[in-house]
Design a protein around this motif. Sequence first.
Motif, mmCIF file in Angstrom:
data_model
loop_
_atom_site.group_PDB
_atom_site.id
_atom_site.type_symbol
_atom_site.label_atom_id
_atom_site.label_comp_id
_atom_site.label_asym_id
_atom_site.label_seq_id
_atom_site.Cartn_x
_atom_site.Cartn_y
_atom_site.Cartn_z
ATOM 1 N N SER A 89 2.268 -34.090 6.497
ATOM 2 C CA SER A 89 0.892 -33.976 6.018
ATOM 3 C C SER A 89 0.777 -34.276 4.534
ATOM 4 N N LEU A 90 1.879 -34.172 3.784
ATOM 5 C CA LEU A 90 1.842 -34.454 2.356
ATOM 6 C C LEU A 90 1.427 -35.903 2.099
ATOM 7 N N THR A 91 1.747 -36.782 3.028
ATOM 8 C CA THR A 91 1.350 -38.186 2.874
ATOM 9 C C THR A 91 -0.164 -38.352 2.984
ATOM 10 N N SER A 92 -0.850 -37.349 3.530
ATOM 11 C CA SER A 92 -2.295 -37.443 3.688
ATOM 12 C C SER A 92 -3.025 -37.363 2.353
ATOM 13 N N VAL A 93 -2.311 -36.997 1.290
ATOM 14 C CA VAL A 93 -2.938 -36.934 -0.038
ATOM 15 C C VAL A 93 -2.973 -38.322 -0.685
ATOM 16 N N ILE A 94 -2.181 -39.255 -0.157
ATOM 17 C CA ILE A 94 -2.086 -40.596 -0.754
ATOM 18 C C ILE A 94 -3.444 -41.284 -0.870
ATOM 19 N N PRO A 95 -4.328 -41.254 0.154
ATOM 20 C CA PRO A 95 -5.640 -41.909 0.001
ATOM 21 C C PRO A 95 -6.449 -41.345 -1.165
ATOM 22 N N PHE A 96 -6.336 -40.049 -1.416
ATOM 23 C CA PHE A 96 -7.086 -39.423 -2.510
ATOM 24 C C PHE A 96 -6.533 -39.861 -3.866
ATOM 25 N N VAL A 97 -5.216 -39.935 -3.961
ATOM 26 C CA VAL A 97 -4.602 -40.415 -5.200
ATOM 27 C C VAL A 97 -4.998 -41.876 -5.452
ATOM 28 N N SER A 98 -5.044 -42.659 -4.386
ATOM 29 C CA SER A 98 -5.441 -44.063 -4.513
ATOM 30 C C SER A 98 -6.875 -44.178 -5.029
ATOM 31 N N LEU A 99 -7.744 -43.306 -4.556
ATOM 32 C CA LEU A 99 -9.131 -43.322 -5.016
ATOM 33 C C LEU A 99 -9.227 -42.963 -6.499
ATOM 34 N N VAL A 100 -8.377 -42.061 -6.950
ATOM 35 C CA VAL A 100 -8.348 -41.711 -8.373
ATOM 36 C C VAL A 100 -7.922 -42.915 -9.208
ATOM 37 N N VAL A 101 -6.913 -43.634 -8.725
ATOM 38 C CA VAL A 101 -6.449 -44.834 -9.439
ATOM 39 C C VAL A 101 -7.568 -45.862 -9.526
ATOM 40 N N VAL A 102 -8.252 -46.089 -8.411
ATOM 41 C CA VAL A 102 -9.372 -47.039 -8.393
ATOM 42 C C VAL A 102 -10.459 -46.594 -9.369
ATOM 43 N N PHE A 103 -10.729 -45.290 -9.408
ATOM 44 C CA PHE A 103 -11.738 -44.754 -10.312
ATOM 45 C C PHE A 103 -11.415 -45.090 -11.763
ATOM 46 N N PHE A 104 -10.171 -44.863 -12.172
ATOM 47 C CA PHE A 104 -9.793 -45.109 -13.570
ATOM 48 C C PHE A 104 -9.764 -46.602 -13.893
ATOM 49 N N VAL A 105 -9.384 -47.423 -12.917
ATOM 50 C CA VAL A 105 -9.398 -48.874 -13.142
ATOM 51 C C VAL A 105 -10.833 -49.352 -13.365
ATOM 52 N N LEU A 106 -11.748 -48.905 -12.507
ATOM 53 C CA LEU A 106 -13.151 -49.284 -12.662
ATOM 54 C C LEU A 106 -13.729 -48.751 -13.969
ATOM 55 N N LEU A 107 -13.333 -47.525 -14.326
ATOM 56 C CA LEU A 107 -13.841 -46.919 -15.554
ATOM 57 C C LEU A 107 -13.397 -47.724 -16.780
ATOM 58 N N LYS A 108 -12.124 -48.096 -16.807
ATOM 59 C CA LYS A 108 -11.608 -48.874 -17.941
ATOM 60 C C LYS A 108 -12.293 -50.237 -18.025
ATOM 61 N N TRP A 109 -12.572 -50.796 -16.881
ATOM 62 C CA TRP A 109 -13.204 -52.108 -16.820
ATOM 63 C C TRP A 109 -14.655 -52.058 -17.305
#
Length: 473
Positions: free
Chosen positions: A210-230
């Motif tokens: 189940s720990l792998t189920s957190v990966i989509p949320f971490v990915s969304l955080v990465v996308v958020f910061f990429v969009l924010l920087k852009w």
Amino acid sequence: MRLPTTWSALLLQATTKLSKAYWVIPSFVAVAIYIVAINNFFVADDFIWLYRSRMLPHNIVGMFRPDVMYFDPLVYLSFYLNYSFTGLEPTWYHAVDLAIHAINSALVYRLVKCLQGDDRTALYAGVLFASNFAIADAVLWPSSRVDLFATMFSLGTLILFVNYIQSNDKRFLWISCLMFTLSLAAKGTPVVLPLVLIWIVLGESGPKRSLTSVIPFVSLVVVFFVLLKWQLPQADLPVPQAHFNINNIALALGSLFIPEHYLHTMNTYVTGSILAVILFILGVVRFPPVCPIAVRRVGLVALSCSLLPMLALGDFKLVTANQDLANLLASPSHRVYLASVGSALLCGGALRCFEGVFCRISAKWGSVVVAMCLVGVVMLDFREVSKRDRLWEKVGDKFSTTIYGLSSHRDKIVDGGLVALVNFPGSPGFVNPMIRTFLDFNDITVLMARSSLSAPENTELMKNADRSYLFVL
């Protein structure tokens, strides 16, 4: 006297229904405590949101641009709907905020019920969150709707994720990801949620995978910061410089449990350190016979993680009855809304533990003592919220006086003209959109001064301007 069988059955049925409707109580408390805001006027950044709502049909792209350090298209949309259906009547904006806070209070109840399955623990946590004086500004000030929405979808994220862990139904996981995306579309603070999700996975007895189920949320955080920087170069408001502000953490933690007009007389770091030790003990120690340890530990982790983003913010300022608008806007009160969910879980779980201890001493009076304590806390919260509301009401009255005063001179103001305000508490950053929105102008320049303007020489005119907070050139 023994009740007839039919009456006994009806009484049992009513009790059963009441126990299933416990979630209503936190929502009722939220409305009862914060209804005082319903007739307040708009203040400061509210006028920026109103102006954005007025201009949104002509600037749809602006809804997706970052606002300082986060995106808030959901808040744009909610203000636009408010503006479209209710115009500039502040009562309806406060009503929406009150409804969201009531929903959030019920969601806190639901989250605890999912984590622990105990109605009383959920009830205590829900009521403590609903009445909390520390979050007054988030509910009393429409501009803090960003925090209300972000927390609402964060709670939805947590509830659905716990359901996924417990049932292994992938539908809960993907809807939880959707909720998390919506929370990030209201404010950036929920970027810390994956840390809470990791703790939930480790604390539950579900499968290790189940720990792998957190990966989509971490990915969304990465996308958020990429969009924010852009998108940051196109931010609607200036981006503040980065900080590492430990003092903010101490002030925010202290303000969650101590009213600001008391807290400002205390040593910030000593008070914060003592509270941190107490909360850590409440979060990790088992108190038999009733021990909702899962709720308390999740609460401790959620509280700790929610305070982390405050390290990067500018200096917080505590508000007392004699302080001005600048301190009110810099208070931690409208920034600790998400963190207050953690404190509610932690304190609600602790209160349930103490109830178990009291019931061992006296089975008859243990629950009564806890109920009286909870009622006492709610009454104290109501008193503090009412005090805080009077500050917002006082500031709002100055804005409304200025607007109605300007309206009486509407025929003297034209597009492209200059409006000068004397002794008005604020800045052109939100006074300009205030005049444009309420007087229906597109191009107005605002000149502001604290005591006098250098150009006018008529002292009687200036005296009248000082008295009315208004001077029109």
